[in-house]
Every structure is written in C-alpha cells, then in structure tokens.
Motif scaffolding. Sequence first.
Motif, PDB file in Angstrom:
ATOM      1  N   SER A  46       0.744  -1.101   0.115  1.00 13.49           N
ATOM      2  CA  SER A  46      -0.233  -0.143  -0.214  1.00 13.49           C
ATOM      3  C   SER A  46       0.886   1.211   0.037  1.00 13.49           C
ATOM      4  N   LEU A  74       0.585   3.958   2.915  1.00 20.36           N
ATOM      5  CA  LEU A  74       1.274   3.194   3.915  1.00 20.36           C
ATOM      6  C   LEU A  74       2.469   3.478   4.428  1.00 20.36           C
ATOM      7  N   SER A  84       3.621   5.742   6.753  1.00 17.02           N
ATOM      8  CA  SER A  84       4.966   4.906   7.782  1.00 17.02           C
ATOM      9  C   SER A  84       6.057   5.343   7.914  1.00 17.02           C
ATOM     10  N   VAL A 139       5.225  -0.968  12.399  1.00 19.30           N
ATOM     11  CA  VAL A 139       3.905  -0.089  10.946  1.00 19.30           C
ATOM     12  C   VAL A 139       4.864  -0.259   9.665  1.00 19.30           C
ATOM     13  N   GLY A 194       4.999  -1.375   5.887  1.00 12.13           N
ATOM     14  CA  GLY A 194       4.988  -0.901   5.173  1.00 12.13           C
ATOM     15  C   GLY A 194       5.609  -0.452   4.140  1.00 12.13           C
TER      16      GLY A 194
END
Lengths: 911, 111, 501
Positions: free
Chosen positions: A770, A773, A777, A815, A819
Amino acid sequence: MLALLPAALQRARVPPSAAAGAVAAAAAALLAWQAPAVADGQLLLFSVPWVPHIGLDFAFRLDGLSLLFAALIVGIGLLVILYAHYYLSDEDRNGRFFAYLLLFMGAMLGVVTADNLLLLLVFWELTSLSSFLLIGFWRGSAEARQGARLALLVTGAGGLALLAGVVLIGDIVGSYSLGEVLAAGDAIRGDDRYPLLLALVLLGAFTKSAQFPFHFWLPHAMAAPTPVSAYLHSATMVKAGIFLLMRLWPALAGSEEWFWVVGGTGLVTMIFAAYVALFQHDLKGLLAYSTVSQLGLITLLLGLGTPLAEIAAVFHVINHAAFKASLFMAAGIVDHETGTRDMRRLSGLARHMPYTATLAIVAASAMAGVPLLNGFISKEMFFAETFALPAPWSWVMPLAATLGGLFSVAYSARFVHDVFFGGQARDLPRTPHEPPRFMRVPVEILVVICLLVGLGPGLIVEPALRLAASALLQGPLPAFSLALWHGLNLPVLMSVVALAGGIALYLARRYLWSLHAETARALSGKRITESTVTALSAASTWLHGLIDRGGLRLSLVALLLVALAAGVAGFLPGPPVPTKVPLPAGLAGWAGFAALACAAAATVVLHRERLLAVVCVGVIGLVVSLAFVRLSAPDLALTQLLVEVITVLLLLLAMYFLPQRSPRESSGGRRAVDAFIAFLAGAGAAVLAWAMMLAPGETLSGFYLGQAKPGGGGYNVVNVILVDFRALDTLGEITVLGIAAFAVVAILDRIELPGRPLDWDGRPWPAGRSLLLEVLSRPLLPLALLVSTYLLLRGHNLPGGGFIAGLVTGTAVLVQYLGHGNAWVEARLPPRYTSVAALGIALAAVTGLASLAFGAPFLTSTFGYLDWPVVGRFEVASAMVFDLGVYLAVVGVVLSVLATIGRQHNAPEAG
Amino acid sequence: MEGLVAVAIGVLVAAGVYLALRPRLFSVLLGITLLSYAVNLFLLAAGGLVVDAAPLTDRPGPYPDPLPQALVLTAIVISFGMTALVIVLTLRAMSERGHDRVDDGPDGGPA
Amino acid sequence: MNGLLLAPILLPLAGGIVAMLGGRRGLAAERLVGAAATILLLPVAVALFAVADEGPIVSHAVGDWPAPYGIILVLDRLAAWMLLVTAIVATAAVLVAIGRSDGAGRHFHSLFQFQLLGVNGAFLTGDLFNLFVFFEVLLIASYALLSHGSRPERTQAAIRVAVLNLLGSTLFLVAIGCLYAAAGTLNLADLAARAATLPADRLGLWQAGGWLLIVVFALKAAVLPLGFWLPGAYGVTDGAVAALFSVLTKVGVVAIVRCCTLVFPGLDAGPVLWAAAIGTLTLGATGMLAARRLSTLAAHAVVLSVGLLLVSIAHFTRDSLAAATFYLAHGTFATAALFLVAMRVSAVRGGMGDALAEGPALRGRLALPAAFLLAAVAVAGLPPLGGFLAKLAILDAATGARGAAWTFAAVLAASLVSIVALARAGTTVFWKVGRGDDQAAEDPPSSPLAVAGTGLLLAVVVALALLAGPAFGRADLVAGQLLDREGYIRAVLGGRPGGGG
C-alpha cells in the motif's frame, strides 16, 4: 556381633562360584565363632540406629532360633554353591547368578537375625526381590518370566500385608524392637485390632511359605535353575514364613484365632498339596507340592499351640531342609544328565546312575517317614501331638495326619519308582550316567545327615533343638525325648497305616488320574491370579483411554467445575452481604456496558468467522480500555489499548496460515453443555466480583499513596509500585516476556508453513504494498520514538512508563514492517531483537544488583535531583534505569515475536 | 456502577469459557483473550471502584487503590506473552499436523 | 537480611540471559553457561540449607521496603529443602541433556535456566502475587521445554498444557482478587496474621479465595481430578526435561502445604485433600498398569507419588508432614531417575523406542538393567531404599488419623499395582528379547555426561536411604517449623501486629 553379608558384585575375574563359596564359608565361620556363646544361653545383640524417627534400627540378635536358621541358610547355601558350580553351564556360571544368590543369602540371614521388626520387613522384601531375580534367571523362557512375576506378585502382596500388620503391632507396643514386642504378647492379643493384625501378619507368612490358598506360585517357580529351587524353595525362602510364625509366637500365638486359622490352614495345605503332588509329571513339580505339604504340616504344628508341638515343628524344619534339598539336587542331577524332568519319560535310571539312585531313595524314604531316618522321628512327634487336643478334634486330627502321611508315602514312592525303576527309558535327550563326583557330594552330605539324625537324634540334633525351641517359646521347655522308639503306641500305628496305605494308593493311582485331571483344571491359582491382573489391566487401560480421549476439554471442564465448587464452598457459611452503597453508573457506563455485551455476544455467535470474531474482540478490548479510563486507571487503559493492538496484529498474522473459518464441529448437545458451564462460570464470577466490590476494607494502598513521592520519588503511584515497591514482580514479568520471545524463536525454528496463494474469497492477494502506508509510515518512526521517550521519562509522575513506551516504539517499528516489507526494514535494522530483549532484562537486573553493591537489599532505588539549564529541576531516579530496562525488554520481545512470525510469510513466497 | 461491572465481568467470563471449550484452537484463543479481559476488570474491582480520579498524588484525592492497578498491568503483559506463545504453538501444530483442532479427533490420539 | 537468598534466583536469571546471548556463538558456549549455572546452584543450595538449619527463618526485603509493603523473600526449612532437591535434579538433568538432546531445538539451556528461576522463586517468595509471577515464569518456560525437540506430539502436549494453565492462571488471579478484597494485603505472613481478625462480611470471600488457591495449586500438582494432563505431557517430552518436570508438580504440592498450614488453617482442607489424594493414588497406580511406554509409566508414577504425598500431608500432623517431606525428596529423585533411564532405553532400542513390548536384545551390558532395577525399586517403594522408609513413616503417621483403614488400603494396593506394573515393564523390556533379526543395529554411543547425570541421581537415591536417619531428623524439623505459624509471621513481619495502613 553378627556381620551381615552384603551381596558382593561378582565382577571379579576370580571364578564367581569360588568367590561365592568363600563368602559363604566366611559367614559360616562367623556363625560358628558365635555359636558357643549362644549355646551357653546368651543373647547376642548388635544395634546401630538407622532411622530413629520411625523406630527403625539396624539391630540384630543371635539367639537359639536365629542361630539354627542361620546355620541352615549358610550350610545349605554352601552346599548349593558347590552344586551349582557343576550344574550351571559355562555361560550361566557368571557373576550374575552368584551375585543374586549371595544377595538372597544375605537377605535371608537378615530376616532371621533381625532384632527390629521393620528391619525384618526390609530383608523380607529383599528376599522377594532376589527370588524374583533368581527365578527369572533364564530370562529367555516365558515360564521363567511368568513364574518370577507371579512369585513377586504373591509374595509382594503378602509383604505389603505384613507391613500393615507390623505397623499396627508397632502402634500397640510402642516400639518395633523385637525384645519389647515379644514381651508384649498379652497387650497385643488383648487389643481390638488383634484379629486384623493377625490376619495381616498371617497373610505375609502364608504367601511366603506357599500355604493354601497362596501356594500356587511355588510350582511355577520351578522354572528356576535347580540350585535355586533347592535353596530357596525347599530350604530357605519358603521357610521364612514359618520362621516368622515361630519368631512372633510369644507375641501372637495362644489365642483362639491363632489355633483355628494357623492350624486350619496348615491342615488343609498339608492334605491338599500332598494329594496334588502325587499327580505331577514334572519331577520338580512333585517336589514343590510336597514342600508345600510339608510346610503345611509344620504350620499345623505351630497352630496347635502346645509347646511340644512347637518343638516338633522346629525339628521338622531341620529334617525337611535336609531331605528336601537333597531331593531337589537329585532331581537336578537327573535333569542335568538326562535332559528331561518328565516322569512319564524317565524310567529305570537306577541302572545308569546307581549311586545317585541310592541317595535319592534314602532321601525319599526320609520324606515318606520310613523308620531309621530323620523324617520318621519328626513324623512320630507330629502324630503324637495330634492327640493332645480336646474333643471333638481328638480323632479328626490324627485321622487327617495319617491321611497326610499316607499321601506323602504315595508321592515318595512315585518319585522313586517312576524314575529309577521300571523298564528301560526310551527317547531321552541325553544318555544318562553318573554326574561329576563333586556334584553328588552335597547330596551325599545331606543324606548322611538324614541317616545320622534318624539313627541317633539325641546325639546329633537334640542340643540344637533345645536351644532353638527355648528361643521360640521364650520360656522353659517341657520334657521330651527324641528316642528312636517310644514303644508300640498310636503314633507308630499311624505310621504303619500311612506306609501301607501310601503304597497301596500308589499302586492304585491309575484310577484316580482322571478325577484329578478334572479338578486341577478348574482350580489353577495361577490362572485366577493372572486373569485378575489382566482384568485389572484392561480396566485401567479402558479408564485411561477414556481420559485420553477426553483430551483438553475434559481437563478444562474438570477445572471449571472444581473451581465453581471451590467458590461455592467458600460461601457456604453465608452468602455475601454488601456493606457499601453502589456508585451510580451514568449514561456512559450503560453505553459501554451495552457495547461490551453486544460485542461479546457477537464474538460467541460469530466465532467461526474468524476475521469478524477478531474485530469483535478488538471492540471489547476498546470498551475495556475506556472502562479503565472511567475507573481511574490511566496507565492501565494505555497498556490495554496498546497490547490490544499488538495482539490483534498477532492474530491476523497467524490467521494467514490458519483456516479462514472454523467448521461447525461440535454437536448441539455438546454446545448446550458448554453453554451451561459457561453460564455457571459467568454467574459465579459476577457474584464474586459483586461481593468484592461491595465489601471494602482496609488495604495497603494507604502506604503506597503516602510513600510514593517521599520514598519512591514519583507522583504516579502505580508506576512507582511497578518499578520500586514491587520491582521484583516487574522483573519477573519482563522475564516472562523474554522467555516468550526466546521460545517463539525456538518453536518457529525450521518449520514450514504453507502460505496461501488466494485469500478468503478466492481472490489473489494484491501485489505490492500500500503506497499510502508506505508514505505515512516513514515519518511515523521518529515521531513515535520521540513520544516513547517522552512517555518513558514522564512515567514516574504521569501516566506512562517503560511498558507503554516500549509498546509504542514496538508498534511504530511494526508499522515500518507493514509499510516497507521485511527486507527493507531488516536491511536497516539488524533483527537482533532477542538480544535486545535479553539486554533489557539484564539491565533491569543489574540495577537491582547495583543496590546490593551498596549494601542495600536487591532492587532498592534511590533518587536525586538535577538542574538542567532550560528544563529546570529534573528528578533522576535509579528506578528510571530499571524502567529503561523494561522498555528495552518490551521492544525486543514485541519485535522478535512479530518479526519471527512475519518472516514465515516470506519463506514460501520466495519461490 | 458496581453492578454493571460485575455483570460485565460475568458476561465476559461466560463468553470466554464457552469459546475456550470449542474444538478449534483459534476459538480457544479468542476465549482466553476474553477471559483475560474479564480477570483484569475483576482484579481492578478488587480494590473497589473509584470513578473519574487518578492514582497521581500531585492531584487532590480521592485516589483509587493503586496496587490492583499495578497487578493488572503485570497480568496484562504476562498474558500477552502467554498468548503469543500459544499462537506460535498453534502455528507449529498447523505445520506439523495440518489442522488446528485442539484434540486429535477420533483417528489417533495421544500415546 | 541475607543476600545469599537471592542467589537461587539471580544465578539462573543471569545464566538464562548469558546463555541466550552466548548462544549466538554456538552450542558449546551455551552448554558451558548452562552447565556452569546449574552446577553452581548446588553449593548455593547446600549453603542455604546450612543457613536454614540453624533455625530461625531468614528473609530478604527486596527494594528495602518492609513487609508487608514490599516483596519479601523468605528462607525457611522447607524452602531450603526444596531448593536442594531442585538443584540436585537440575544438575542431573542438565548433564543428561548435554550428553544427549540439547541440540534438538534452540535456546534449550536458556529456557532451562529460566525454568529453574521460576521454580526457585516460587519456593522462596513470601508474597502471593509474586508467587503468581514466578508461577508464570515457571509455566511459560515449561511450555517451551515441553515442545523442545520438535515432535508433533510434543507440540500438541505443549498446547494442551498451555491452554489449561492459562485457565488456571486466570483462576489464580481471581483468587488473588478475592483475597486482596478480603484482607487487603498480598504478603503471605500478613495474610496469615489478618486471617484471625476478618470481619464476618468478608469471610466468604476469604474462604472462596482460599479454596480457589488450593484448586490452582492442585492443578499444578496434578491432583485428581485436575491431573489428567500430566501423563500426556510428561510421557512424550524429552527425558531430561521430564526429569526436571518431576520437580514442578512438587512446587504445587509445596504451595498447598504452605497455604494450608500458614494462611488457611481455618479452611480445614484436610479431608478434601485426603479424599483427592486417595483418588490420585488410584489413578496413578492404574495408569502405571495401563501404560504402554516406559516414559508414560514414569509419568503415572509421578501422579502416584503426588497422591502418596498428599495422603500424608492431609493429616497436617507433625509426623505426617515429616514423612511427606522426606518422601518429597525421595519421590522426586526416584521418578526423575526413572525418566532418565527410560530415555536411555529408548535410545538404545532404536525404532522401538521405549515401548513396552518385545524388542531387540540389549546386548551384554549390565549397567542399563541394573539402573532400571534401582530406579524401579526406588519408585515402587521397595526396601532398602528411601521409598520404603517413607511408606513406613507415612503409614505410621496415619494410624491414629481418621480414615486410617482407607489410607492403608489405598497406599498398599497402589504399591502392589506399581510393583506389578514395574515388574512387567522390566521383564518385557529387558528379558523378553526378540529373535535376533530385529536387533538394534549399533548401540548409540553412551555419552559419559549422560551416564554421569543418571548415575548421580541414582547415587543420591541410595545415599538418601543410607542417611535416612539424619534426613528424617531434618524432615521432622521442617514439619515442626511448618506448624509454627506464629514463628513465621513473627520472622517476616518483625513483630508488628496485623500490618495495617
């Protein structure tokens, strides 16, 4: 002082039989050395405390009775060792056999010389154990194994009964020392538990001495090598029960129960076994049953209870040992030389081994009670004693005795006639001939003893007999004489009847064969025992199979039900009584509750739709977090929230590898039961909680609230408790986390998890990552680190602290993984997360140790103040270093767990 | 409020126990999670409920009982560790046996 | 204040961490650390034993906060006794593991050390929640060790035990909640002190909490009806691990004893415990009979030993507690030794493993059958080893108590069944040898360390029998101290009455 023979481990290169012989000879010498003192009437005692707490002393006594038995044990032992040397083949003639034999000898000597009942028990069981080893010596044979186990089972059971009986005796007398026990006869007999105690002791004695109905193990023990049978099962071990009865005679005998049980058992055994002996085909089997019968005779004598009967019993013990051991050895010679023990095949051996035949015939005659041999004299005494009873037994006993004598003549005749006379034997595995010279010597010695005692009992055996009997009776001896001829009286008549009748029976035995065959099949004790064991075994297997099939659910349900019972039990005196006015709930409260209840219900209903269920659980977690906020627990709320996030992440990561949906597997009935149990559990918990909340009391909180700032240096009391007041708990807690991380690494090591090419609904996974993201991130990490640091530093005074900070950092790094992917992150941040965790724990522990270095207890904290230019007065506490350790540990653990699982995602897709 | 909390605890325990008795590990995990929420509330309740306050002594009282809060924090973290371990064990079981049933079903049981 | 008290906790903690870090250098480094840390525990345990033997209870207030506000570590005779037993078993287990199996999975030694940390901490702590934390340390390490060696049945067993104990831990927390609400403190001595002055409205909570605690400890100790998990777990795991696990059940038993003598004498849990113990005895004995593998047999023997322990403890008299204390030591050593022997049997028999069925001949060597005989005699409680002496003491102590006839019957019947089961196992494995065509190809070389470990344990069993006199004397002192509640309370709380805010 009698030194006890330990079992020497015969590992030496010296021929083991010689070594064994030397040991036995040494024992004999010791005995001989002590004998004169005992003969003078002294009682030799030796005692060393072993376990004073239970009254067990390593105590020995040498009195007439034990001297006699010890002489028997050692003397016949020596002869058996000599015999065994020739009997056993080379490979058998190794250290093992003689080690077991000596072990047995030592144990048996221990039984007869023990001066402490518990010590006697110890040796008693040791004889069972060594007998087990000896019977099973030829381990390849199934009969040997079964015979050994049967013997162990029966004598072991008896031993345990004896244990119970002895403990009871000890309880009555107050000591286990034999001297005191023997003196306390009246107390024992008068106690309420006397019948029980007697039954238990008799169980022990009767199992060991193979009395009816516990006799069946002995014939099966004939699978042992013949030296073993000659030693254990004729002369020594089976006499242990008899010895026990003799030894405990002053304490236990003299009551009605004794007369009936001991006498009755002896009588039945004597006749029954003698009858069965006649029909055995195996040489050793015949001898075994005859041993049982002779022991029954001795038991009967002991049961009669008159002093003269006791003397007769002792006398017969000596005689029986002499002729039975020699008969066993002769049987062994026959077996050794011809290769078979089956009397249906043997015949006419007198032609081939005349010397052995002569010896055997003499011994058998002694057994039958032929005059001029020792057996005759003791039988005469026996017959005489059977008249010394009140009516109506005054004629039953002599009749029974005569019958027994009759049978014994019959089987002796069978032994002699079937084996040594008759036509030429056909079809023998080996050509029979005389055995080696020294193999016959032990038999010769024993037979000579039979003759000597038979001819001149007063000279040879009377002194020993007097000595032993007086020790037995613990009192003066009645007058008796061992003359050869007492005149033409009833006993002589009985002997004549027995002799004639026995021979007649033998001649007519053909007709009785079929009768016997029928009854024998039905009453095999071995079969009964083994089927009992098998049944018990099957029942156990069934029971445990049930438990196994119950699996986890059974354990869970059991735990829940017991816990419910526990809770209820607590409130049995009275139901909980509220003493506090409940707080108002307010709208927020009701809303929260509604959300929680709905989500919980949803989870239960939808649990098979896994993704949905996880979402519901997340909702519940959120509500709980909010509840914590409302209930004045800010730290808790933060922690709960963050742990919630990570847990959900974990579950989702795992779900990738698991089936998307759970199938409906449990039946409606099971679900109903589970629901019911769940309802009960929930109700119980609710009631408990309600009771708790409405019955407040004084707690430790006042101290913590008061001391947090002055003593701990922080306003956030919860945090101060965690890192200061109860820092050890926190240290343990991060250790648990650390272990979890290490374990995860260990468990996921080298496993292969198949990935899923398609997702839940059959669509291929979206390729790539994504973008949103990925972009978002990037700045997240430094921001999160800043927030973490802030939370860590402020934790002491405001909600925050090591855990929360660590969780924030961990989530932020996660995250990044989400990401940018594993590769990108791990290129920049080497994944040594477990080490980070370990370092964190170490840091926390070291702070604690530092305080030790300063002389204070572990984990003592200090604090001081620093003035920083811009920030102002800043407080520094050693607890902060501790908190830092916690932080590192949490970061390390969270990342190691999630990264390790995350790495599994890569592996299958690499291809 | 106490009544609500008590009932909430009861609901969570009931749901958790029901799920823990399911034959699939995933459901058991969910159940364990619910149970841990319940017990956290329970422990907090052990100190008595105080609403809209905080255990920070630089503000005026009333204060909640701080000790149960510390206990709950420890408990939350410990059960997180445990849950992670069980999840990983489930994954291992999955790779070894191909299913995540709690017990091995009618064919083949433990030795 | 005695710093030595910390050593049984800090040593394994350091050992675990260093082993973890050193493990990156390879198995040899990890082994060295693990072995060193374990073996060093022995002199520490002996020293602490000597300290406790002097009489007064020693305590260490962690964080320098007085009881009951801080966490107190308490060394009394029972704790010292158990620390010594643990150290001995751990040494034997780690030696065998190094010799045979520690390479089968990662981080073995680290996990082993953490397991010891949990056990030692549980014995030493004087605080209820701290006990919970150490229990969790102990449990999580045990799940990891259970699954060591990567076999499907081990993973399965680990999951089962983990889920069950998660429920158990939940119950532990519920109990703690109840007790805190009832008495307002977590320190064991303080709880005991406050027990007398509880107002009536909180008595129900107090008792419920007490019973729940007993249930939780009984789960750990594998008492009927909470012990179904044990054979499935201990019977499939690695032998050295199983040997260490023999100590774990005893943690539960010791917790029950501590709980009932110190904090909850008013609960009168004796009769319930006694009934459960009789059931446990029966279950263990029948399990031994039904076992089809040697390790499963040993696992059921553990259950039997727990039953025997409890049957004696349940009377709560000085004599019965002394007998139980002695048997705590002997029973743990005996079952651990049996596990180690089973492990070796399994290795030697190759594909047959330790199944109780006809198998290949164990050529010529005397050591293994002899070791089995010794272990079997120890487990079955036959003379002249300590098990027999313990049985004598237990029965002796039971003669005056209620239900004596049942106690006698159950103990003796269970003994007989265990003798039969062990005899059958022994003759099947060692005597009933196959027809030569399925002989084990080559006996796996026997590691000297493994032999040393097993030998050590067997030697200790024999030594315990020889030194039974002084051992029983010490056990009696343990029992006396246990029954002296006031002494414990005074020693920990320092003469302060009932605690308070």
